[in-house]
Write a protein that holds these residues in place. Structure first.
Motif, PDB file in Angstrom:
ATOM      1  N   GLU A 140     -70.974 -10.557  29.817  1.00 35.58           N
ATOM      2  CA  GLU A 140     -70.686 -11.758  29.035  1.00 35.58           C
ATOM      3  C   GLU A 140     -71.270 -11.621  27.629  1.00 35.58           C
ATOM      4  O   GLU A 140     -72.364 -11.069  27.474  1.00 35.58           O
ATOM      5  N   PRO A 141     -70.535 -12.128  26.646  1.00 35.01           N
ATOM      6  CA  PRO A 141     -69.194 -12.690  26.721  1.00 35.01           C
ATOM      7  C   PRO A 141     -68.143 -11.590  26.878  1.00 35.01           C
ATOM      8  O   PRO A 141     -68.169 -10.591  26.158  1.00 35.01           O
ATOM      9  N   VAL A 196     -75.842 -20.687  23.552  1.00 37.22           N
ATOM     10  CA  VAL A 196     -74.397 -20.465  23.580  1.00 37.22           C
ATOM     11  C   VAL A 196     -73.712 -21.805  23.310  1.00 37.22           C
ATOM     12  O   VAL A 196     -73.873 -22.757  24.077  1.00 37.22           O
ATOM     13  N   THR A 218     -70.078 -23.947  22.399  1.00 41.45           N
ATOM     14  CA  THR A 218     -68.631 -23.875  22.566  1.00 41.45           C
ATOM     15  C   THR A 218     -67.960 -24.905  21.671  1.00 41.45           C
ATOM     16  O   THR A 218     -68.494 -25.997  21.428  1.00 41.45           O
ATOM     17  N   ASP A 253     -60.322 -21.589  21.108  1.00 41.63           N
ATOM     18  CA  ASP A 253     -61.492 -21.947  21.909  1.00 41.63           C
ATOM     19  C   ASP A 253     -62.519 -20.855  21.638  1.00 41.63           C
ATOM     20  O   ASP A 253     -62.212 -19.663  21.765  1.00 41.63           O
ATOM     21  N   ALA A 254     -63.735 -21.244  21.269  1.00 42.28           N
ATOM     22  CA  ALA A 254     -64.708 -20.249  20.832  1.00 42.28           C
ATOM     23  C   ALA A 254     -66.064 -20.469  21.483  1.00 42.28           C
ATOM     24  O   ALA A 254     -66.449 -21.600  21.804  1.00 42.28           O
ATOM     25  N   GLU A 255     -66.775 -19.356  21.666  1.00 40.80           N
ATOM     26  CA  GLU A 255     -68.169 -19.349  22.097  1.00 40.80           C
ATOM     27  C   GLU A 255     -68.978 -18.648  21.018  1.00 40.80           C
ATOM     28  O   GLU A 255     -68.660 -17.530  20.624  1.00 40.80           O
ATOM     29  N   ARG A 302     -71.869 -29.118  22.759  1.00 39.88           N
ATOM     30  CA  ARG A 302     -71.916 -28.433  24.051  1.00 39.88           C
ATOM     31  C   ARG A 302     -72.645 -27.104  23.887  1.00 39.88           C
ATOM     32  O   ARG A 302     -72.255 -26.272  23.070  1.00 39.88           O
ATOM     33  N   TYR A 303     -73.705 -26.926  24.687  1.00 43.83           N
ATOM     34  CA  TYR A 303     -74.453 -25.673  24.590  1.00 43.83           C
ATOM     35  C   TYR A 303     -75.164 -25.381  25.900  1.00 43.83           C
ATOM     36  O   TYR A 303     -75.332 -26.242  26.757  1.00 43.83           O
ATOM     37  N   TRP A 336     -72.701 -17.213  20.245  1.00 41.37           N
ATOM     38  CA  TRP A 336     -73.978 -16.816  20.842  1.00 41.37           C
ATOM     39  C   TRP A 336     -74.970 -16.538  19.715  1.00 41.37           C
ATOM     40  O   TRP A 336     -74.743 -15.664  18.881  1.00 41.37           O
ATOM     41  N   THR A 349     -63.528 -15.565  20.634  1.00 40.09           N
ATOM     42  CA  THR A 349     -62.500 -16.560  20.401  1.00 40.09           C
ATOM     43  C   THR A 349     -61.258 -16.260  21.228  1.00 40.09           C
ATOM     44  O   THR A 349     -60.897 -15.096  21.422  1.00 40.09           O
ATOM     45  N   SER A 398     -63.720 -26.094  20.186  1.00 39.26           N
ATOM     46  CA  SER A 398     -62.277 -25.911  20.127  1.00 39.26           C
ATOM     47  C   SER A 398     -61.768 -26.590  18.863  1.00 39.26           C
ATOM     48  O   SER A 398     -62.218 -27.689  18.510  1.00 39.26           O
TER      49      SER A 398
END
Length: 309
Positions: free
Chosen positions: A178-179, A248, A250, A297-299, A127-128, A301, A287, A252
């Motif tokens: 953001e973030p 970006v 994502t 859950d993390a993003e 997922r990006y 960048w 996170t 989990s």
């Protein structure tokens, strides 16, 4: 991408006894020198410079055992200015000095030539999204820490534990882009990305370039107690980040494995399959931990630019 990377590997083999121009290798791979180093480290599990050193000493080892040339001639051929420097490097890789290896015919260590191939391992998706961002500023507390590829980074854990709750709360109030919220920012990493090399680690927030001044006022602090709590914030570090594109991602999963595996997968799977390359800039991680702190859950960048073909 992998075909061009293999052409660069052939170029290395042709020049083991000469000057290896990394910028020229990047041109062969049709990418930037920065991205070539990042990609190679992720795919090969070692820095490009370390691979070149090991390949040179592997070939030099064969010549030492053959006995046709003097040890000094072999040392100079593979870029060592003295017999002593060659002997130290030789021993570090092979576990024995070149003179002893020649006298006894000792077993030596071989670094195989690398060839990169694409292996399809499943149907999992990543997922990006790619976003264009104007310039911004990272504001936070800063420490110099070692790079850890797998498992907990104790230096970061100790640094974050030393930040008091009031400081965290007031720092979080400065977040405006953001973030959102508290983020971990890594910058000034060694180009080799070798385990144990150092980087700048920020525990901070993302703000607009003009809002990083007046941290106390932005956090709504006017009383003496609040100002005392902001004593640490008076020493805030700032990192100005220019405008650019960001990928970006994502994820989990368990901490820190899921995040470390995401970074690996980005460079071994996503970059070779997409028309982007990494560019210089900080890496940003946000996170949200589970109540027991074991899941997140993390993003992630990462600064990127479109790969011009």
């Amino acid at each position: 991408m992998l075909e061009r990377l293999n052409q660069a590997m052939e170029q290395i083999e042709d020049r083991l006894d000469g000057v290896i121009d990394v910028a020229g290798l990047a041109r062969t791979a049709a990418t930037s020198e920065y991205h070539l180093r990042r990609m190679f480290s992720a795919l090969a599990g070692m820095p490009l410079s370390e691979y070149v050193r090991r390949r040179r000493l592997t070939v030099a080892g064969a010549e030492v055992l053959a006995g046709r040339d003097s040890l000094l001639e072999i040392a100079v051929r593979y870029g060592y200015g003295s017999g002593e420097a060659f002997a130290r490097a030789f021993r570090a890789v092979h576990g024995v000095g070149p003179g002893e290896a020649r006298r006894t015919g000792a077993a030596l260590v071989s670094q195989p030539r690398l060839t990169f191939r694409l292996t399809v391992e499943g149907s999992s998706s990543m997922r990006y999204r790619v976003v264009d961002r104007p310039a911004f500023t990272v504001v936070g507390l800063k420490a110099r820490v070692p790079l850890v590829h797998a498992g907990p980074n104790q230096a970061i854990i100790d640094f974050v534990r030393g930040i008091g709750a009031p400081t965290r709360e007031r720092l979080e109030k400065l977040s405006e882009q953001e973030p959102r919220g508290i983020v971990a920012v890594c910058d000034d990493l060694d180009p080799s990305r070798a385990e144990g090399t150092e980087l700048d680690y920020y525990y901070g927030v993302i703000t607009s370039p003009s809002s990083s001044e007046g941290a106390a006022g932005a956090a709504g602090v006017t009383d003496e107690a609040g100002l005392a709590e902001l004593a640490e914030l008076a020493e805030l570090a700032e990192l100005d980040v220019p405008a650019g594109s960001w990928a970006v991602f994502t994820v989990s999963g368990p901490v820190p494995q899921a995040i470390q595996e995401l970074w690996r997968d980005v460079f071994t799977e996503w970059f070779p399959s997409n028309p982007y390359r990494s560019r210089p800039g900080p890496e940003i991680l946000r996170t949200v931990l589970s109540p027991d702190g074991t899941e997140a859950d993390a993003e992630l960048w990462l600064p990127v630019e479109h790969e011009r073909r």
